[in-house]
Design an enzyme around this catalytic site. Sequence first.
Site, PDB file in Angstrom:
ATOM      1  N   ASN A 307      35.569  44.188  10.376  1.00  0.00           N
ATOM      2  CA  ASN A 307      36.733  44.636   9.608  1.00  0.00           C
ATOM      3  C   ASN A 307      37.951  44.672  10.540  1.00  0.00           C
ATOM      4  OD1 ASN A 307      38.280  45.539   7.517  1.00  0.00           O
ATOM      5  ND2 ASN A 307      37.171  47.454   7.206  1.00  0.00           N
ATOM      6  N   HIS A 338      36.793  57.750   6.074  1.00  0.00           N
ATOM      7  CA  HIS A 338      35.811  57.231   5.114  1.00  0.00           C
ATOM      8  C   HIS A 338      35.314  58.295   4.142  1.00  0.00           C
ATOM      9  CE1 HIS A 338      35.551  53.643   7.727  1.00  0.00           C
ATOM     10  NE2 HIS A 338      35.033  53.054   6.673  1.00  0.00           N
TER      11      HIS A 338
END
Length: 435
Positions: A307, A338
């Site tokens: 990512n 997250h």
Amino acid sequence: MDWLQLFFLHPVLFYQGAAFPFALLFNYLCITDSFSTRARYLFLLAGGGALAVAAMGAFAVLVFVPALGAVVLIHSLGPRHVHRPTFLFQMSWQTLCHLGLHYTEYYLQESPSTRFCITLSSFMLLTQRVTSLSLDIFEGKVEVASEAVGSESSLPKRLWKALPYCSYLLFFPALLGGPLCSFRRFQSHVQGPRSWDPRHSLWALTCQGLQIVGLECLKVAMRWAVSVGAGLTDCRQLQCVYVMWSMAGLFKLTYYSHWILDESLLQAAGFGSGFGGSTGEESFVPDADIWTLETTHKLSLFTRKWNHSTAQWLRRLVFQQGRTWPLLQTFVFSAWWHGLHPGQVFGFLCWAVMVKADYLIHTFAKVSIRSQLMWLLYRTLTWAHTQLIIAYIILAVEARSLSSLWLLCNSYNSVFPMVYCILFFLLAKRKHKCN
């Protein structure tokens, strides 16, 4: 099955696909110079609003409010004071939304709404853009037009000034996914002239489409292998290693497919590297460098490439700002960003230790291994170990219950991170003695 629901039944792919024609239309109108600059900003903003309402329903308000709040803060505070309040406002709002998800999942024991999950995912991407913009302003890379104190400016004039920032925070090609696009790159693509090489651009989109088709075919085969085999609940000894590897492989294929689709949407709208781009702007950073991710024997390199745009954002936002334990701070913040699920807290802390161990192991190997044969054996073993540790971390991070996390930790798979932990303490002790 709780580990798989989040991805494989997700309608984000549908909404990203539905936005594709509008991205191509926007790029075409910009290339033919059929749009004024304001019209371009309005097109992207209106598209983002429409896509948010279609994908999130009433939950879209949870994205609109912090976006507008961030624009107000950017225009109200000076460049030297804008970043911290904006960061705290954005992360506080996001944390409240994640607490709502925790309440639904852990207290009510109910599955969250799909639209709410899409909203949270979009909000996390919004946090990236807001904090990237506030850092650019703080570092002097972006100048916000400020008015003298006491000056009277009409409301329409203020709205036009805020339009580029609202458009950037909510522009539809990056609303539901995609590599982080900086405000400077966004602005240069919207305001600057467009150049278009049809063969190169269409070839790039075709290659990305073929990659997605190939990954989806591999997903079907991998999903079948996972469904017919044993799970972590009933696997035995070394069989658990295969179960972990196959389930993590399914997650990785899903990530790769999503990242390439998101990237192709940005490419189609003209914000990528090879489709209607302009010269002189910041380089485009794709998220999916599949070859490096699947072939590297260094966990630290995998971490930097996984990512990729998000990794660069975390490095700039946290790692480079941290004075003590910057690596640990980065992974702790990543767990916060997250959502602080138990699996995420465990997984990211484990990841931080593994990266630290990886640095020490490879540093020691460079000065200790002399023969080519031993070096080849070392690279092979560390490649396999890296892939298995990453599989372990992925399943930990994607675990949505303590029982799932316990199954993983109580399996033979815990041997792989434990080996790196032991090596970490031994090599750290050796390094301390040498110093």
